[in-house]
Scaffold this motif. Sequence first.
Motif, PDB file in Angstrom:
ATOM      1  N   ARG A   4      -7.709  -3.860  12.859  1.00  0.00           N
ATOM      2  CA  ARG A   4      -6.831  -4.584  11.944  1.00  0.00           C
ATOM      3  C   ARG A   4      -6.720  -6.040  12.386  1.00  0.00           C
ATOM      4  N   ASP A  79      -1.860   6.925   2.812  1.00  0.00           N
ATOM      5  CA  ASP A  79      -0.589   6.214   2.968  1.00  0.00           C
ATOM      6  C   ASP A  79      -0.739   4.855   2.299  1.00  0.00           C
ATOM      7  N   LYS A  81       1.041   2.394   2.183  1.00  0.00           N
ATOM      8  CA  LYS A  81       1.458   1.255   3.000  1.00  0.00           C
ATOM      9  C   LYS A  81       0.286   0.705   3.806  1.00  0.00           C
ATOM     10  N   GLU A  82      -0.795   1.496   3.915  1.00  0.00           N
ATOM     11  CA  GLU A  82      -1.979   1.064   4.646  1.00  0.00           C
ATOM     12  C   GLU A  82      -2.989   0.361   3.754  1.00  0.00           C
TER      13      GLU A  82
END
Length: 236
Positions: A4, A79, A81-82
């Motif tokens: 990331r 998810d 949010k990812e």
Amino acid sequence: MHPRFSSRGFAASVAATAAFVFAIAAPAAPAAAQTSQPNLDGVYRVIPSNAVAAGRKNSGSPSEIKLLPEAAARAKSADLKEDPARMCQPVGPFRMMARENNKIEIATTSASVFILFEDVARGLLQKVDFNRDHIQSDNPDEAYTWMGDGIARWDRGTLVVETTGFNDSTWLNELGAPHSEALKVIERFRPLADGRFLEVTVTAEDPKTLAKPYTYTRYFEKTDSEIAEDICEYQE
């Protein structure tokens, strides 16, 4: 999966690199005109969803793709949010060209086409080359990248970009739709109304995750404004 990363330093680095690339690319742009191909160079802003450009409207969306059962199950368990878009990461050309308020700058040379996105964190810099084949490499970092490996050709007055070699860090839409290493994205850039507008059709093909290829269309209007500084803010 690639590590990331966040936006501010990365975006600034990409913007500086892109500015250098465009400074080099700009003087060579007339080469396209010498080969009787349209000159696509300039800054373009996508028209709103309910607007009309040269008698046409935007159509389709990455959210409308149909997934095969296994891919659909993976999307359902994702998810949200990812989502790379929420984390200021590149989203890949299939999603990027469909984003609201999209603004791009195109510069061409006889060898390459450069597409810079104002939303530089999510769009990055898309560089595609003429007159070569896709990269073949045993090194995953070379063979599979965030933006993939794009090659370009002219189909009469339309610029066609075919991109393969995407890593597994991007989604096909905001609903967690995955793709495989077989993903191919085909973009077609066609000027309309003497270059005032740009029609962009984007097709995703992936026999391992998509029930069938999917195409959407966006229209961009040429503008005298410049690409501005854009800071992506991480969304919790």
